[in-house]
Structures are given as C-alpha cells and as structure tokens.
Scaffold this active site. Structure first.
Site, PDB file in Angstrom:
ATOM      1  N   GLY A   1       0.827  -1.208   0.000  1.00 37.49           N
ATOM      2  CA  GLY A   1       0.000   0.000   0.000  1.00 37.49           C
ATOM      3  C   GLY A   1       0.855   1.250   0.000  1.00 37.49           C
ATOM      4  N   ALA A   2       2.047   1.144  -0.597  1.00 35.49           N
ATOM      5  CA  ALA A   2       3.045   2.217  -0.514  1.00 35.49           C
ATOM      6  C   ALA A   2       2.641   3.479  -1.262  1.00 35.49           C
ATOM      7  CB  ALA A   2       4.392   1.712  -1.032  1.00 35.49           C
ATOM      8  N   GLY A   3       1.672   3.369  -2.164  1.00 36.03           N
ATOM      9  CA  GLY A   3       1.211   4.553  -2.882  1.00 36.03           C
ATOM     10  C   GLY A   3       0.058   5.253  -2.199  1.00 36.03           C
ATOM     11  N   GLY A   4      -0.365   4.715  -1.044  1.00 36.30           N
ATOM     12  CA  GLY A   4      -1.510   5.271  -0.330  1.00 36.30           C
ATOM     13  C   GLY A   4      -1.142   6.409   0.602  1.00 36.30           C
ATOM     14  N   PHE A   5      -2.139   6.920   1.274  1.00 39.15           N
ATOM     15  CA  PHE A   5      -2.019   8.077   2.164  1.00 39.15           C
ATOM     16  C   PHE A   5      -0.956   7.847   3.246  1.00 39.15           C
ATOM     17  CE2 PHE A   5      -4.426  10.410   5.770  1.00 39.15           C
ATOM     18  CZ  PHE A   5      -3.706  11.577   5.570  1.00 39.15           C
ATOM     19  N   VAL A   6      -1.070   6.729   3.972  1.00 45.65           N
ATOM     20  CA  VAL A   6      -0.116   6.408   5.031  1.00 45.65           C
ATOM     21  C   VAL A   6       1.158   5.800   4.450  1.00 45.65           C
ATOM     22  CG1 VAL A   6       0.276   4.987   7.080  1.00 45.65           C
ATOM     23  CG2 VAL A   6      -1.930   6.118   6.765  1.00 45.65           C
TER      24      VAL A   6
ATOM     25  N   LYS B   1     -11.084  -5.801   8.752  1.00 44.68           N
ATOM     26  CA  LYS B   1      -9.887  -5.324   9.462  1.00 44.68           C
ATOM     27  C   LYS B   1      -9.726  -6.042  10.810  1.00 44.68           C
ATOM     28  CE  LYS B   1      -7.451  -2.257   8.433  1.00 44.68           C
ATOM     29  NZ  LYS B   1      -6.167  -2.202   7.689  1.00 44.68           N
TER      30      LYS B   1
END
Length: 373
Positions: A10-15, A159
C-alpha cells in the site's frame, strides 16, 4: 542492527507514502520495496527523487497474487502492511473488501513464512475496537480494556479478522527455521495533507458555496496526524528488530493517537479549513437517535430492494455511529513499548494540513476560471 531491508504494501496510499519517506532515512537500511497495485505518475516521480543511500524499488502487483507476494518478500527483513480498502459507505461489493483486507493479509503472512521474513507490522485501525453504539462513551481507552467491534459491515469486520490473523501468526515457524514476530497498530481517524477523506469533503464544500457538510457534530474523537502514524510504524519496525525491545512488542497491538485536541469531527474539519473561508452548515439537523433510526430504515429498504435494484443509502448505521460517538484512546502503551512520542505537534500538523487545503481551494478556483473563459 546489521543491514536490513523492508517491504511496504500500500506504498502509494495516504499512510504508505509517508512511511516510505521516513523509512529511507533509517540507519543501515539497504533496500525499500514499495508495493502497490498501481502507482500514480506523481508518486513514482516523488519516490525516484528521494534522497537516500538505500535502494528504492517500486513494485506494481496484486495483494491477491500469492506467487507475486512470495517473490516480493524474498530477502526482506521487515514487512509493513498498510494495503487496504477503506469503505464505510458501502460503495464497493462486500467480497472485494474482504478479499483485499482479509485474504490479502493472509496471503502476505503466508509469503512471509515462505520467504522467511522475521518481522511483520500491520496497519490496523481503531475501527476494530468499535464504537458499537453512540450511547457508550469511551474516553482515553487503553489496550488492557477489552473493546471489540461487533459490526458485520465489511470494513470493520475485515480489518478485525485480519488483525486477529496477524497477531495469531506471531511465533510462526519460518521456512528457514526462524520465527515470525508480528504486531499491529490501531491509528485513530487519520488527517493530514493528501487525505482522501479531507479531499472529498473540501471539494464538496467548495461546490456548495463553502459550506462544510455536518456529519459528526455529536462526536468526541482524537484524530491523529498522518506523519505521527507513519512514525509509529517506523518505531514498531525498530522495536521488532531490537532484541532488547522485541520481547515486549511481539504479538501486541497499540492504539496510535497524538496530541491533537479531542474534538468533534466537524470541529476538526472547520479548524483545518476556516482560514480559506469554509464554514460549517448552521442549518437545523436531525437529533442523533432519529438519524440512527433513519439510517436503519434506509438500510432495510436497501436490503429489500437488493434482488431487483442496487440502492445505496446516503448513510448507514455504522457510519452514523462511527461519526457521532465519544470514542478516544491513549497512546501510553506505544510510548512505553515503542518509545513513541508524536513527532509532529498539533500546531505544526494543523498548519501543514491547512496549507494543503489552501492548494485545493486555489486549484478549484483556477478550474472555475478556466470554465468561465
């Protein structure tokens, strides 16, 4: 700590982007692998310009592709797993959310065992703890108290089950005979520059004469700045790799908050955007109990129509509860075990976020000017 490498999903996400930007400054780091399904061109450019001695490799692949994940994990020391679908409005099919959030997490845990990755940090969410009812007040909750979401809605359920899988995997025997150590971080509602939720809210207000939609005026929350969430993940990676700290971190979960004032979601939105002329809707709104029962009625209608028509209500019971509960948590356990102290103060976080909102306002005005020409 000898030379090490880290894979961030998820490296392109917000966090995820924030974690990458901090991670490359870590000592002895030899390689960062940034994994996402697709990277935006501007993200690729930003990562390529990072000033670091570590090698930065961008990988585009599917979290549901088990073979690809095994290859991505080869030679990796730490996995930070942030990839997830966040949907509390029932926009996406339930199975899509379960596949990414739960099956994807199970896949990467299995890949860690096969590739002998010894450390795994999971970016969970406070939603796994609730709130289950807007009537129940939890202020400055902590990990020793038992709080668990009872919602069957796809996002909190997926989650919660994924976090359980991560913590249950702690102590698993790796293919090389080593041991997998895991932990999970539960951030509060995350705000900051590039927040997808703030973007949607600000753009909606700009199209509505600068009036912010009122969605959570009954809440008391302790939102957390994205930079502090990223920092907590860096400290968790250090903790699992440090023989002196690891014993206390293994198999644990941590609430991640900061020193942002406890306030309603509406007050936060107003504070961050009022410099640009945005304001809260002052018109009358439904009392909370009535709003909840209206949500229940709309969900019932949606369920009855499902065989014939896909009706998506504008809000649902989970969203009403999430947005209007008094639900805050302390970060003292993370401070004790990880050495976590917020890196960014409230004043700095507020300023940075407000300045970014200013760029959204300016872009909107430029778009209107272009259309009027």
């Amino acid at each position: 700590m000898p030379g090490w490498s880290c894979l961030v999903t998820g490296a392109g996400g917000f966090v995820g982007q924030r974690i990458i930007r901090m991670l490359v400054q870590e000592k002895e780091l030899q390689e960062v692998r940034a994994l996402d399904k697709v990277f935006r061109p501007e993200t690729k450019e930003e990562f390529s310009k990072l000033q670091t001695k570590a090698k930065v490799t961008m990988l585009e692949g599917d979290i549901l592709d088990a073979q690809y994940l095994r290859r991505a994990c080869q030679g990796i020391s730490v996995v930070i797993h942030t990839a997830a679908v966040i949907d509390v409005s029932h926009v996406l099919p339930r199975q899509t959310i379960l596949d990414v959030n739960l099956k994807g997490t199970q896949n990467i845990l299995e890949a860690c065992v096969e590739a002998s990755v010894p450390a795994f940090i999971y970016c969970s969410t406070v939603d796994v703890a609730g709130p289950n009812s807007y009537k129940k007040i939890i202020l400055n909750g902590h990990e020793e108290e038992h709080h668990e979401s009872t919602w069957s809605d796809a996002y909190p359920y997926s989650k919660r089950m994924a976090e359980k899988a991560v913590l249950a995997a702690n102590g698993s025997i790796l293919k090389n005979g080593g041991t997998l150590h895991t932990c999970a971080l539960r951030p509060m509602y995350i705000y900051g520059e590039r927040s997808p939720f703030l973007s949607v809210m600000i753009l909606a207000a700009l199209k509505n004469k600068g009036i912010l939609n009122v969605t959570g005026k009954f809440s008391i929350a302790n939102p957390v700045y994205v930079g502090n969430v990223a920092w907590a993940h860096i400290l968790a990676a250090r903790g699992l790799r440090d023989p002196k700290k690891s014993q206390n971190v293994q198999g644990q979960f941590y609430y991640i908050s900061d020193d942002t004032p406890h306030q309603s979601y509406d007050d936060l939105n107003c504070t961050l955007s009022k410099e640009w002329g945005l304001r809260l809707d002052s018109s009358w709104s439904l009392p909370l109990p009535l709003l909840y029962w209206l949500a229940f009625l709309l969900e019932t209608v949606s369920f009855l129509l499902r065989p014939f028509y896909n009706y998506r209500p504008p809000f649902n019971c989970h969203l009403v509860t999430l947005s209007n509960s008094k639900f805050t948590f302390s970060y003292k356990k993370a401070q004790r075990d990880l050495g976590y102290v917020p890196l960014v103060s409230w004043e700095e976080a507020k300023q940075k976020t407000s300045e970014w909102i200013g760029t959204l306002v300016e872009q909107h005005r430029e778009t209107l000017d272009t259309k009027s020409q």
